[in-house]
Design a protein around this motif. Structure first.
Motif, PDB file in Angstrom:
ATOM      1  N   GLU A  69      46.361  39.847  33.213  1.00 22.33           N
ATOM      2  CA  GLU A  69      47.414  40.872  33.283  1.00 22.33           C
ATOM      3  C   GLU A  69      47.101  41.991  34.274  1.00 22.33           C
ATOM      4  OE1 GLU A  69      45.880  43.691  29.587  1.00 22.33           O
ATOM      5  OE2 GLU A  69      47.571  42.355  29.285  1.00 22.33           O
ATOM      6  N   HIS A  70      45.938  41.928  34.908  1.00 22.00           N
ATOM      7  CA  HIS A  70      45.475  43.022  35.768  1.00 22.00           C
ATOM      8  C   HIS A  70      45.821  42.789  37.231  1.00 22.00           C
ATOM      9  CE1 HIS A  70      43.125  44.430  32.354  1.00 22.00           C
ATOM     10  NE2 HIS A  70      42.764  43.164  32.187  1.00 22.00           N
ATOM     11  N   PRO A  71      46.589  43.705  37.848  1.00 18.58           N
ATOM     12  CA  PRO A  71      46.806  43.587  39.295  1.00 18.58           C
ATOM     13  C   PRO A  71      45.496  43.927  40.010  1.00 18.58           C
ATOM     14  CG  PRO A  71      47.803  45.608  38.477  1.00 18.58           C
ATOM     15  CD  PRO A  71      47.258  44.869  37.283  1.00 18.58           C
ATOM     16  N   VAL A  72      45.044  43.020  40.881  1.00 18.87           N
ATOM     17  CA  VAL A  72      43.742  43.221  41.529  1.00 18.87           C
ATOM     18  C   VAL A  72      43.828  43.230  43.049  1.00 18.87           C
ATOM     19  CG1 VAL A  72      42.397  42.325  39.585  1.00 18.87           C
ATOM     20  CG2 VAL A  72      43.153  40.753  41.397  1.00 18.87           C
ATOM     21  N   GLY A  73      45.016  43.037  43.611  1.00 13.85           N
ATOM     22  CA  GLY A  73      45.102  43.068  45.055  1.00 13.85           C
ATOM     23  C   GLY A  73      46.494  42.764  45.564  1.00 13.85           C
ATOM     24  N   PHE A  74      46.618  42.797  46.885  1.00 20.49           N
ATOM     25  CA  PHE A  74      47.906  42.538  47.518  1.00 20.49           C
ATOM     26  C   PHE A  74      47.704  42.035  48.932  1.00 20.49           C
ATOM     27  CE2 PHE A  74      47.030  46.984  48.652  1.00 20.49           C
ATOM     28  CZ  PHE A  74      47.242  46.966  50.018  1.00 20.49           C
ATOM     29  N   ALA A  75      48.761  41.479  49.471  1.00 27.30           N
ATOM     30  CA  ALA A  75      48.860  41.159  50.899  1.00 27.30           C
ATOM     31  C   ALA A  75      50.232  41.618  51.367  1.00 27.30           C
ATOM     32  CB  ALA A  75      48.698  39.655  51.135  1.00 27.30           C
ATOM     33  N   LEU A  93      41.625  43.493  47.907  1.00 28.82           N
ATOM     34  CA  LEU A  93      41.177  43.126  46.558  1.00 28.82           C
ATOM     35  C   LEU A  93      40.318  44.257  46.032  1.00 28.82           C
ATOM     36  CD1 LEU A  93      39.904  39.431  46.664  1.00 28.82           C
ATOM     37  CD2 LEU A  93      41.792  40.314  45.332  1.00 28.82           C
ATOM     38  N   VAL A  94      40.481  44.611  44.767  1.00 29.34           N
ATOM     39  CA  VAL A  94      39.618  45.629  44.176  1.00 29.34           C
ATOM     40  C   VAL A  94      38.182  45.101  44.156  1.00 29.34           C
ATOM     41  CG1 VAL A  94      41.458  46.669  42.782  1.00 29.34           C
ATOM     42  CG2 VAL A  94      40.011  44.879  41.792  1.00 29.34           C
ATOM     43  N   ASN A  95      37.235  46.017  44.168  1.00 30.67           N
ATOM     44  CA  ASN A  95      35.821  45.638  44.242  1.00 30.67           C
ATOM     45  C   ASN A  95      35.407  44.640  43.168  1.00 30.67           C
ATOM     46  OD1 ASN A  95      35.152  47.126  46.527  1.00 30.67           O
ATOM     47  ND2 ASN A  95      34.696  48.953  45.348  1.00 30.67           N
ATOM     48  N   ALA A  96      35.884  44.796  41.956  1.00 29.97           N
ATOM     49  CA  ALA A  96      35.473  43.916  40.852  1.00 29.97           C
ATOM     50  C   ALA A  96      35.924  42.468  41.041  1.00 29.97           C
ATOM     51  CB  ALA A  96      36.000  44.454  39.522  1.00 29.97           C
ATOM     52  N   ALA A  97      36.879  42.227  41.928  1.00 32.30           N
ATOM     53  CA  ALA A  97      37.379  40.869  42.159  1.00 32.30           C
ATOM     54  C   ALA A  97      36.820  40.252  43.449  1.00 32.30           C
ATOM     55  CB  ALA A  97      38.906  40.878  42.214  1.00 32.30           C
ATOM     56  N   ARG A  98      36.001  41.006  44.167  1.00 28.15           N
ATOM     57  CA  ARG A  98      35.480  40.507  45.443  1.00 28.15           C
ATOM     58  C   ARG A  98      34.273  39.582  45.242  1.00 28.15           C
ATOM     59  NH1 ARG A  98      35.904  46.229  48.807  1.00 28.15           N
ATOM     60  NH2 ARG A  98      38.162  46.400  48.532  1.00 28.15           N
ATOM     61  N   ARG A  99      34.065  38.749  46.248  1.00 27.15           N
ATOM     62  CA  ARG A  99      32.933  37.824  46.311  1.00 27.15           C
ATOM     63  C   ARG A  99      32.898  36.830  45.159  1.00 27.15           C
ATOM     64  NH1 ARG A  99      32.399  42.086  48.669  1.00 27.15           N
ATOM     65  NH2 ARG A  99      31.176  42.718  50.417  1.00 27.15           N
TER      66      ARG A  99
END
Length: 172
Positions: A69-75, A93-99
């Motif tokens: 349910e969490h929005p974590v990024g966009f293009a 992308l928010v930091n918690a969703a990177r890598r």
């Protein structure tokens, strides 16, 4: 990645609008490390791209990325009404969703929705972007991608690196 989803954002939907506005502020903050741009006196950043997306400009499209349910990024994609290449204008992308593989999955999903020639700009000083965008170009279009440097739109900024690649139409 079963709980990761990419979907077109709806500018008329208040929830999508709020998510895009909030995530855009985080994106602009991240970019200050490479642009040197400071917020305006009211604390806001320049938001031309966001305004075009939220105005439902047909030349632009926005996609939201969610983990559950969490929005974590966009293009943000522009130049949809041509001529010329489609531009992947902004990607975040928010930091918690990177890598974790989400960035490449999201970018591939977005570009594969519209076969054709694509371009993405980034700053060489952004080492994460300098590694990421060639990987996307290779995954989306194979070996035919090109990297070149072009002047930035604002003279105080260093030149932008641009990657160009072609996404083939899906074959059956």
């Amino acid at each position: 990645m079963t709980d990761f989803a990419i979907r077109p954002a709806q500018a008329c939907d208040p929830t999508d609008r709020a998510a895009l506005e909030r995530l855009f502020l985080l994106f602009r903050h991240d970019m200050t490390a490479f642009s040197g741009e400071l917020p305006r006196p009211d604390g806001a950043f320049r938001a031309d791209w966001l305004h075009a997306v939220l105005a439902d400009d047909p030349a632009w499209a926005a996609y939201l990325f969610h983990l559950g349910e969490h929005p974590v990024g966009f293009a943000f994609v522009r130049n949809l009404t041509g001529p010329g290449p489609i531009i992947l204008n902004s990607f975040f992308l928010v930091n918690a969703a990177r890598r974790r593989g989400y960035g490449l999955a999201a970018a591939l999903d977005v570009v594969r929705r519209r076969p054709g020639t694509w371009e993405v700009a980034f700053q060489d000083a952004n080492t994460a972007a300098s590694a990421f965008w060639p990987r996307l170009a290779q995954a989306a279009g194979g070996d035919g991608w090109v990297l070149e440097h072009r002047p930035a739109p604002r003279p105080q900024m260093p030149p932008n690196a641009w990657i160009s690649f072609t996404v083939p139409a899906a074959t059956l």
